[in-house]
Design a protein around this motif. Structure first.
Motif, PDB file in Angstrom:
ATOM      1  N   LEU A 147      -7.807   4.864  -3.860  1.00  0.00           N
ATOM      2  CA  LEU A 147      -7.802   5.624  -4.436  1.00  0.00           C
ATOM      3  C   LEU A 147      -7.940   7.492  -4.621  1.00  0.00           C
ATOM      4  O   LEU A 147      -6.776   8.299  -4.790  1.00  0.00           O
ATOM      5  N   SER A 154       2.423   7.672  -0.536  1.00  0.00           N
ATOM      6  CA  SER A 154       2.984   7.521  -1.989  1.00  0.00           C
ATOM      7  C   SER A 154       4.002   8.584  -1.248  1.00  0.00           C
ATOM      8  O   SER A 154       5.170   8.201  -1.797  1.00  0.00           O
ATOM      9  N   ALA A 212       5.417   2.710   4.924  1.00  0.00           N
ATOM     10  CA  ALA A 212       4.550   3.861   3.298  1.00  0.00           C
ATOM     11  C   ALA A 212       4.039   2.860   2.519  1.00  0.00           C
ATOM     12  O   ALA A 212       3.049   2.706   2.263  1.00  0.00           O
ATOM     13  N   VAL A 213       4.971   2.165   2.329  1.00  0.00           N
ATOM     14  CA  VAL A 213       5.204   0.975   1.204  1.00  0.00           C
ATOM     15  C   VAL A 213       4.003  -0.315   1.592  1.00  0.00           C
ATOM     16  O   VAL A 213       3.266  -0.561   0.788  1.00  0.00           O
ATOM     17  N   THR A 256       9.598   3.970   5.297  1.00  0.00           N
ATOM     18  CA  THR A 256       9.568   3.756   3.867  1.00  0.00           C
ATOM     19  C   THR A 256       8.158   2.305   3.660  1.00  0.00           C
ATOM     20  O   THR A 256       7.516   2.061   3.575  1.00  0.00           O
ATOM     21  N   ILE A 312      -3.556  -0.435  -3.183  1.00  0.00           N
ATOM     22  CA  ILE A 312      -3.333  -0.509  -4.491  1.00  0.00           C
ATOM     23  C   ILE A 312      -3.905  -2.033  -5.015  1.00  0.00           C
ATOM     24  O   ILE A 312      -4.711  -2.062  -5.501  1.00  0.00           O
ATOM     25  N   PHE A 357      -4.235   8.161   1.067  1.00  0.00           N
ATOM     26  CA  PHE A 357      -3.075   7.416  -0.046  1.00  0.00           C
ATOM     27  C   PHE A 357      -2.023   8.283  -0.960  1.00  0.00           C
ATOM     28  O   PHE A 357      -0.243   7.288  -0.966  1.00  0.00           O
ATOM     29  N   TYR A 358      -2.245   9.384  -1.506  1.00  0.00           N
ATOM     30  CA  TYR A 358      -0.969  10.166  -2.256  1.00  0.00           C
ATOM     31  C   TYR A 358       0.396  11.013  -0.494  1.00  0.00           C
ATOM     32  O   TYR A 358       1.110  11.101  -1.287  1.00  0.00           O
ATOM     33  N   VAL A 372       0.102   1.878   0.508  1.00  0.00           N
ATOM     34  CA  VAL A 372       0.723   2.153  -0.490  1.00  0.00           C
ATOM     35  C   VAL A 372      -0.582   0.914  -1.615  1.00  0.00           C
ATOM     36  O   VAL A 372      -0.737   0.301  -2.033  1.00  0.00           O
ATOM     37  N   SER A 373       0.975  -0.610  -0.738  1.00  0.00           N
ATOM     38  CA  SER A 373       0.612  -1.506  -2.009  1.00  0.00           C
ATOM     39  C   SER A 373      -0.754  -1.977  -1.414  1.00  0.00           C
ATOM     40  O   SER A 373      -1.783  -2.533  -2.209  1.00  0.00           O
ATOM     41  N   MET A 410       7.015   7.192   0.766  1.00  0.00           N
ATOM     42  CA  MET A 410       7.403   6.225   0.360  1.00  0.00           C
ATOM     43  C   MET A 410       8.039   6.629  -0.536  1.00  0.00           C
ATOM     44  O   MET A 410       9.709   6.240  -0.456  1.00  0.00           O
ATOM     45  N   ALA A 411       8.340   7.974  -1.680  1.00  0.00           N
ATOM     46  CA  ALA A 411       9.111   7.968  -2.825  1.00  0.00           C
ATOM     47  C   ALA A 411      10.233   9.237  -1.623  1.00  0.00           C
ATOM     48  O   ALA A 411      11.498   8.921  -2.090  1.00  0.00           O
TER      49      ALA A 411
END
Length: 333
Positions: free
Chosen positions: A199, A208, A181-182, A178, A189, A204-205, A185-186, A211-212
């Motif tokens: 993006l 994401s 990935a965080v 996590t 962004i 990136f996806y 992604v952060s 992470m989720a």
């Protein structure tokens, strides 16, 4: 200045998380008291705790965009200190001298962590993330992590092992993915907001989704641990496991200690040790408190004891009858 903002965001977010965990435990205790057992998701108090947990995680997510993993992750000790003191109000705990001592050691550890964390570039492009994903140290680390997680999951599913160490080790293994990935992604962004669009890259996806997914399973296992065990036990152990896995993942994936001086590394690890020690002191001798269901104890009824007369030994020949001395008392009366 950017790193300081990340520190403040991480500290405030972890304080919210400590509040949320105590609220969730309080909700579970209230549900147990009810005559009709209901699932936790039907409790408004439980949802309040989940909402605060979400806000705390969003704050942590933002903090990773401003500060390195090796700094944000150890600041989870703020949630440990907060949990120890907040539980006095939510769960009616008693403040102890060891709590104050542990809090002092933990705060000292935080100071060392913030002071000696290595300065690493915070701008992380999508191409850099792609290169990190295919590096051999991370591939080896990922394979080992998957093997360990599958073994724990086997004991959890097939053997029904719900021990706190098993649950929180799975949380920690998921947390290492996590935070990776965080951070990615952060950072992407943040760069996109500044005008450097990131993006459009598929990585990136991918990050994401990772992470989720990992975050969702973390919440599942962490919530079950909170349901089965005390918040004052879950929060410290979770902090130690999570911090260790996050630091390892930051070092392996993002190479955050690659150019750090030996003294800085030593003082950083010493700060982690102080934080861990403070957490252990806070959690020491914290016994689980079970709800006491009201009942009548015949051995403690005020007045004369009559249990021996109305409940004689079942193996006796006079089972279900009064003793001879009681018969004589009855005739006299």
């Amino acid at each position: 200045q950017t790193q300081l903002l990340g520190v403040l965001l991480a500290a405030a977010s972890n304080f919210l998380i400590s509040v949320s965990l105590n609220i969730q435990k309080c909700a579970h205790l209230r549900l147990v008291c009810q005559a009709e057992q209901k699932p936790c998701y039907r409790s408004k108090l439980w949802w309040s705790g989940i909402t605060l947990l979400g806000l705390g995680e969003v704050g942590n997510f933002t903090a990773y965009g401003f500060a390195p993993i090796t700094l944000v992750a150890p600041l989870g000790c703020v949630s440990v200190i907060g949990s120890a003191f907040i539980s006095v109000f939510f769960l009616k705990r008693t403040m102890r001298t060891s709590d104050i001592l542990g809090g002092t050691l933990t705060i000292t550890g935080i100071y060392l962590l913030v002071t000696f964390t290595p300065n690493v570039p915070q701008e992380l492009t999508a191409r850099q993330v792609q290169n990190y994903l295919v590096s051999w140290p991370f591939l080896v680390y990922s394979i080992l992590e998957i093997i360990i997680f599958c073994i724990l999951l086997y004991f959890y599913k097939r053997k029904a092992v719900k021990h706190i160490m098993v649950l929180l080790m799975m949380v920690a293994l998921l947390a290492s993915l996590t935070v990776i990935a965080v951070k990615a992604v952060s950072s992407m962004i943040a760069l996109s907001v500044k005008g450097k669009m990131q993006l459009t890259y598929s990585v990136f996806y991918i990050m994401s989704v990772l992470m989720a997914t990992s975050c969702a399973f973390q919440i599942k296992f962490l919530n079950q641990a909170m349901h089965l065990y005390e918040a004052t036990a879950v929060v410290p152990i979770n902090f130690v496991f999570f911090t260790t896995s996050a630091i390892i993942s930051g070092v392996i994936f993002y190479r955050e200690f690659q150019s750090a001086a030996l003294l800085s590394v030593f003082m950083f690890l010493f700060g982690c040790l102080l934080s861990f020690l403070g957490v252990i002191i806070i959690a020491r001798n914290k016994k689980e408190e079970y709800l006491q269901i009201p009942f009548i104890d015949c051995g403690h009824i005020p007045g004369q004891k009559l249990t021996g007369k109305v409940q004689p030994d079942s193996h006796s020949s006079c089972y279900g009858t009064l003793n001879k001395e009681d018969d004589s008392v009855k005739r006299q009366s």
